[in-house]
Motif scaffolding. Structure first.
Motif, PDB file in Angstrom:
ATOM      1  N   THR A  52     -15.519  22.287 -35.943  1.00  0.00           N
ATOM      2  CA  THR A  52     -14.273  21.680 -35.447  1.00  0.00           C
ATOM      3  C   THR A  52     -14.312  21.581 -33.931  1.00  0.00           C
ATOM      4  N   PRO A  53     -14.977  20.565 -33.398  1.00  0.00           N
ATOM      5  CA  PRO A  53     -15.012  20.407 -31.940  1.00  0.00           C
ATOM      6  C   PRO A  53     -13.677  19.905 -31.410  1.00  0.00           C
ATOM      7  N   THR A  54     -13.390  20.258 -30.181  1.00  0.00           N
ATOM      8  CA  THR A  54     -12.194  19.755 -29.512  1.00  0.00           C
ATOM      9  C   THR A  54     -12.436  18.324 -29.047  1.00  0.00           C
ATOM     10  N   ARG A  55     -11.516  17.448 -29.332  1.00  0.00           N
ATOM     11  CA  ARG A  55     -11.595  16.070 -28.858  1.00  0.00           C
ATOM     12  C   ARG A  55     -10.309  15.747 -28.103  1.00  0.00           C
ATOM     13  N   ARG A  56     -10.415  15.635 -26.791  1.00  0.00           N
ATOM     14  CA  ARG A  56      -9.239  15.316 -25.985  1.00  0.00           C
ATOM     15  C   ARG A  56      -9.311  13.871 -25.502  1.00  0.00           C
ATOM     16  N   ALA A  57      -8.276  13.125 -25.806  1.00  0.00           N
ATOM     17  CA  ALA A  57      -8.222  11.730 -25.372  1.00  0.00           C
ATOM     18  C   ALA A  57      -7.944  11.676 -23.878  1.00  0.00           C
ATOM     19  N   ALA A  58      -8.797  10.989 -23.145  1.00  0.00           N
ATOM     20  CA  ALA A  58      -8.652  10.863 -21.688  1.00  0.00           C
ATOM     21  C   ALA A  58      -9.438   9.640 -21.239  1.00  0.00           C
ATOM     22  N   GLY A  59      -9.224   9.229 -20.003  1.00  0.00           N
ATOM     23  CA  GLY A  59      -9.905   8.047 -19.494  1.00  0.00           C
ATOM     24  C   GLY A  59     -10.492   8.234 -18.117  1.00  0.00           C
ATOM     25  N   LEU A  60     -10.729   9.498 -17.715  1.00  0.00           N
ATOM     26  CA  LEU A  60     -11.241   9.746 -16.371  1.00  0.00           C
ATOM     27  C   LEU A  60     -12.600   9.082 -16.160  1.00  0.00           C
ATOM     28  N   SER A  61     -13.445   9.074 -17.178  1.00  0.00           N
ATOM     29  CA  SER A  61     -14.754   8.422 -17.051  1.00  0.00           C
ATOM     30  C   SER A  61     -14.584   6.940 -16.724  1.00  0.00           C
ATOM     31  N   ALA A  62     -13.643   6.289 -17.397  1.00  0.00           N
ATOM     32  CA  ALA A  62     -13.383   4.865 -17.115  1.00  0.00           C
ATOM     33  C   ALA A  62     -12.834   4.677 -15.705  1.00  0.00           C
ATOM     34  N   ARG A  63     -11.947   5.583 -15.282  1.00  0.00           N
ATOM     35  CA  ARG A  63     -11.405   5.478 -13.925  1.00  0.00           C
ATOM     36  C   ARG A  63     -12.513   5.661 -12.886  1.00  0.00           C
ATOM     37  N   LEU A  64     -13.469   6.557 -13.163  1.00  0.00           N
ATOM     38  CA  LEU A  64     -14.581   6.772 -12.238  1.00  0.00           C
ATOM     39  C   LEU A  64     -15.441   5.516 -12.120  1.00  0.00           C
ATOM     40  N   GLU A  65     -15.725   4.889 -13.242  1.00  0.00           N
ATOM     41  CA  GLU A  65     -16.514   3.653 -13.209  1.00  0.00           C
ATOM     42  C   GLU A  65     -15.793   2.568 -12.423  1.00  0.00           C
ATOM     43  N   GLU A  66     -14.474   2.462 -12.610  1.00  0.00           N
ATOM     44  CA  GLU A  66     -13.688   1.482 -11.857  1.00  0.00           C
ATOM     45  C   GLU A  66     -13.720   1.790 -10.366  1.00  0.00           C
ATOM     46  N   ALA A  67     -13.606   3.079 -10.014  1.00  0.00           N
ATOM     47  CA  ALA A  67     -13.610   3.455  -8.594  1.00  0.00           C
ATOM     48  C   ALA A  67     -14.950   3.148  -7.950  1.00  0.00           C
ATOM     49  N   VAL A  68     -16.035   3.393  -8.661  1.00  0.00           N
ATOM     50  CA  VAL A  68     -17.362   3.091  -8.122  1.00  0.00           C
ATOM     51  C   VAL A  68     -17.527   1.583  -7.904  1.00  0.00           C
ATOM     52  N   LEU A  69     -17.056   0.793  -8.854  1.00  0.00           N
ATOM     53  CA  LEU A  69     -17.149  -0.668  -8.703  1.00  0.00           C
ATOM     54  C   LEU A  69     -16.330  -1.160  -7.521  1.00  0.00           C
ATOM     55  N   LEU A  70     -15.145  -0.562  -7.317  1.00  0.00           N
ATOM     56  CA  LEU A  70     -14.312  -0.947  -6.173  1.00  0.00           C
ATOM     57  C   LEU A  70     -15.017  -0.648  -4.861  1.00  0.00           C
ATOM     58  N   GLN A  71     -15.706   0.505  -4.801  1.00  0.00           N
ATOM     59  CA  GLN A  71     -16.441   0.854  -3.581  1.00  0.00           C
ATOM     60  C   GLN A  71     -17.579  -0.123  -3.326  1.00  0.00           C
ATOM     61  N   GLN A  72     -18.228  -0.562  -4.384  1.00  0.00           N
ATOM     62  CA  GLN A  72     -19.342  -1.493  -4.229  1.00  0.00           C
ATOM     63  C   GLN A  72     -18.871  -2.859  -3.748  1.00  0.00           C
ATOM     64  N   ASP A  73     -17.646  -3.218  -4.140  1.00  0.00           N
ATOM     65  CA  ASP A  73     -17.077  -4.492  -3.664  1.00  0.00           C
ATOM     66  C   ASP A  73     -16.704  -4.395  -2.189  1.00  0.00           C
ATOM     67  N   ALA A  78      -8.527  29.518 -41.421  1.00  0.00           N
ATOM     68  CA  ALA A  78      -8.823  28.525 -40.395  1.00  0.00           C
ATOM     69  C   ALA A  78      -7.559  27.755 -40.037  1.00  0.00           C
ATOM     70  N   HIS A  79      -7.463  27.331 -38.772  1.00  0.00           N
ATOM     71  CA  HIS A  79      -6.353  26.495 -38.336  1.00  0.00           C
ATOM     72  C   HIS A  79      -6.836  25.573 -37.222  1.00  0.00           C
ATOM     73  N   SER A  80      -6.002  24.635 -36.832  1.00  0.00           N
ATOM     74  CA  SER A  80      -6.437  23.587 -35.905  1.00  0.00           C
ATOM     75  C   SER A  80      -6.821  24.122 -34.535  1.00  0.00           C
ATOM     76  N   GLY A  81      -6.238  25.257 -34.145  1.00  0.00           N
ATOM     77  CA  GLY A  81      -6.546  25.800 -32.820  1.00  0.00           C
ATOM     78  C   GLY A  81      -7.847  26.572 -32.766  1.00  0.00           C
ATOM     79  N   LEU A  82      -8.430  26.848 -33.921  1.00  0.00           N
ATOM     80  CA  LEU A  82      -9.698  27.587 -33.984  1.00  0.00           C
ATOM     81  C   LEU A  82     -10.839  26.580 -33.916  1.00  0.00           C
ATOM     82  N   THR A  83     -11.352  26.358 -32.720  1.00  0.00           N
ATOM     83  CA  THR A  83     -12.319  25.292 -32.489  1.00  0.00           C
ATOM     84  C   THR A  83     -13.679  25.832 -32.048  1.00  0.00           C
TER      85      THR A  83
END
Length: 583
Positions: free
Chosen positions: A562-583, A527-532
């Motif tokens: 061994t699930p892959t976990r990728r650090a990202a923030g697109l979900s947060a950016r989407l929530e911010e974009a939706v709030l901006l549209q509502q304003d 097993a190794h880290s790339g085998l997910t």
């Protein structure tokens, strides 16, 4: 010495800016080398801006961490993770970064962002990756609010293409003049998408079928054509509907290019499988879109499998892997030793079998099993070459490609005794022997060699994932024949081919977008880290009918856990974009 300690040592106050070139390159991999160089530049910039020695050091170490993270597919690094690695508190690291003069909060326009961005959620980015996420979120939130975004996630055989065809028919019935384009990240996936569309649309009225696309593109080709047709660096695509298949393969940078190229009125339809491998480059865009609450009304998740049924062995196996349940996964498999395994998938009564071969290299019996799958291809190849040798021969290439694509070998690794480099050499020799082809020692080219393109070549019209077969021509030379999107064939000299490799055995990444009736999947010995989990799921769902996994049950279990976990923030950016549209 850990990576942080190594970087800290390289950045120590006793080192001079030019000392990096004196290091032994063999001691550092490419990602580490780039991270250290970037960290040095950041440290010098911070010092020039008046930062204290401590602030400059911490900012440089943070820069090295985010640079290394990108090489592992992450878009950002969490502040608390960074602080833990530095042995400091998150509040202290945040304070030092903010005072460096090189870290902004992400509120400024893209062009005004500082080199690093620390957002309100405690995510540290390189500025361009933060800008990518923000642009993607802004455009997709606008599309979603206007009903011009559709995201369809489901495994192979769950009806994604059928759902897409239904939507296109509805759109065309409302507006027959719609301009529609099909695209995918690889040439192979683009071809399969077009073929699937043609098959699903066969029952439609002629007037509707004529309005459906008759050509598909790689995303790079599609976006490149858009730029070439306009003087603008990000010209809008001239289409009303853009359909993208295998969207899980799209990284954050490519996704940003795609949304930049959308016309204000365009509708975007994304098809993919959120449980498959994410892109090779940074980001897991499709997976984030598929679970985003901000886009929930635009997302459809398809579960029922029409191809092999969720009660079949492969169906139960795929569900167990997705759920991270190794006991259930092993229960879906017939486990056999190499000595007791039937010779070839066609002789097995089980649709899914695990051959328990945990040796460093596959045993001779396992290699026989794997090679036997190419027996039908070797037979068709032998008959084809016999016909080709006749005067004024007119040979049908269709059966040859069908035989090749009936079966394939996948591996989790490229190098080593279980990697595709070794496997392709062994399989080439076996196929040539079965087809009575003389394989000259050291020769690269031989009749029947399957070739996969690994880099796009727009001038030749060959793209990453395209697969051809080498065939002999006069003068002991070869031409590589590729299928064309219109059902024809084209022959290309090996001398002008873009980068390519033998394709009896493929890495799992290269097999994305492809499916085969029969499949052998080779696990690494350890097993190794790339085998997910995602890699194993992607591999086994390339099989339509029968599947053999060769490797240790322990290694298989480890991958599922061994699930892959990728650090990202697109979900947060989407929530911010939706709030901006509502304003």
């Amino acid at each position: 010495m850990t990576s942080v300690e190594l970087t800290s040592d390289l950045l120590g106050e006793s080192h001079k800016a030019g000392d990096l070139v004196a290091l032994e390159p063999a001691l550092l991999d490419a990602a580490q080398f780039l991270a250290d160089g970037f960290a040095r530049r950041i440290k010098l910039l911070a010092q020039r801006l008046g930062a204290s020695a401590q602030v400059a050091r911490v900012t440089a170490l943070a820069a090295a961490e985010i640079s290394r993270a990108h090489s592992h597919g992450h878009v950002c690094v969490a502040l608390n993770v960074l602080a833990e690695r530095l042995g400091e508190t998150p509040s202290a690291v945040q304070r030092w970064l903010r005072s460096s003069g090189l870290v902004s909060d992400g509120q400024a326009a893209d062009i005004e962002l500082l080199p690093l961005v620390l957002d309100n959620g405690g995510r540290l980015y390189l500025a361009r990756y933060y800008a990518y996420e923000r642009r993607i979120a802004h455009v997709l939130a606008a599309c979603a609010s206007a009903g011009r975004l559709t995201v369809v996630s489901g495994g192979p055989g769950t009806g994604k293409t059928t759902a897409m065809v239904s939507q296109l028919v509805n759109l065309l019935e409302a507006d027959p003049a719609l301009r529609i384009v099909l695209a995918a990240p690889t040439g192979k996936a683009a071809q399969r998408m077009l073929a699937a569309l043609s098959e699903r649309a066969s029952h439609l009225p002629a007037a509707l079928k004529q309005r459906l696309p008759e050509q598909s593109f790689t995303l790079h080709r599609l976006l490149g054509a858009s730029r070439r047709l306009s003087a603008q660096p990000t010209a809008a695509l001239p289409y009303d509907v853009i359909v993208v298949d295998e969207a899980s393969m799209i990284d954050v940078a490519l996704a940003a290019q795609l949304v930049d190229a959308l016309a204000p009125h365009s509708r975007l339809i994304l098809l993919g499988d959120k449980d498959q491998l994410a892109a090779v480059e940074a980001g897991a865009v499709f997976a984030e879109l598929s679970v985003s609450q901000a886009l929930a009304h635009c997302v459809s998740r398809l579960e029922h499998n029409y191809r092999f049924g969720l009660e079949s062995a492969i169906g139960r196996l795929s569900l167990a892997i997705r759920a991270g349940a190794p006991t259930e996964a092993l229960a879906a498999l017939v486990i056999e030793s190499p000595a007791c395994a039937p010779l070839g998938l066609g002789f097995s009564s089980a649709a899914a079998v695990l051959i328990d071969d945990d040796s460093e290299a596959l045993s001779a019996r396992s290699l026989d099993f794997v090679a036997h799958g190419f027996g039908p291809y070797a037979k068709v190849l032998k008959d084809f070459l016999s016909e080709l040798a006749k005067p004024q021969a007119k040979c049908d290439l269709g059966p040859l490609f069908e035989a090749l694509n009936h079966y394939r070998v996948l591996s989790a690794v490229r190098a080593g005794p279980r990697g595709i480099e070794t496997l392709n050499a062994v399989l080439a020799a076996r196929v040539c022997a079965l087809a009575n082809i003389t394989l000259v020692q050291g020769a690269v080219w031989f009749a029947g060699r399957p070739v996969m393109i690994t880099r796009n070549d727009y001038a030749l019209g060959l793209f990453n994932g395209d697969t051809g077969i080498a065939l002999p021509v006069a003068g002991n030379k070869f031409r590589v024949v590729f299928p064309t999107t219109d059902g024809g064939w084209r022959a290309v000299s090996p001398a002008v081919l873009p980068p390519h490799e033998t394709a009896f055995a493929l890495t799992v990444h290269k097999a994305q977008g492809s499916e085969f009736n029969q499949l052998a999947f080779i696990l690494p010995a350890m097993a190794h880290s790339g085998l997910t989990r995602e890699l194993v799921y992607t591999a086994i769902t390339r099989a339509r009918q029968t599947l053999a996994i060769l490797g240790s049950p322990r290694v298989f279990e480890h991958a599922i856990l061994t699930p892959t976990r990728r650090a990202a923030g697109l979900s947060a950016r989407l929530e911010e974009a939706v709030l901006l549209q509502q304003d």
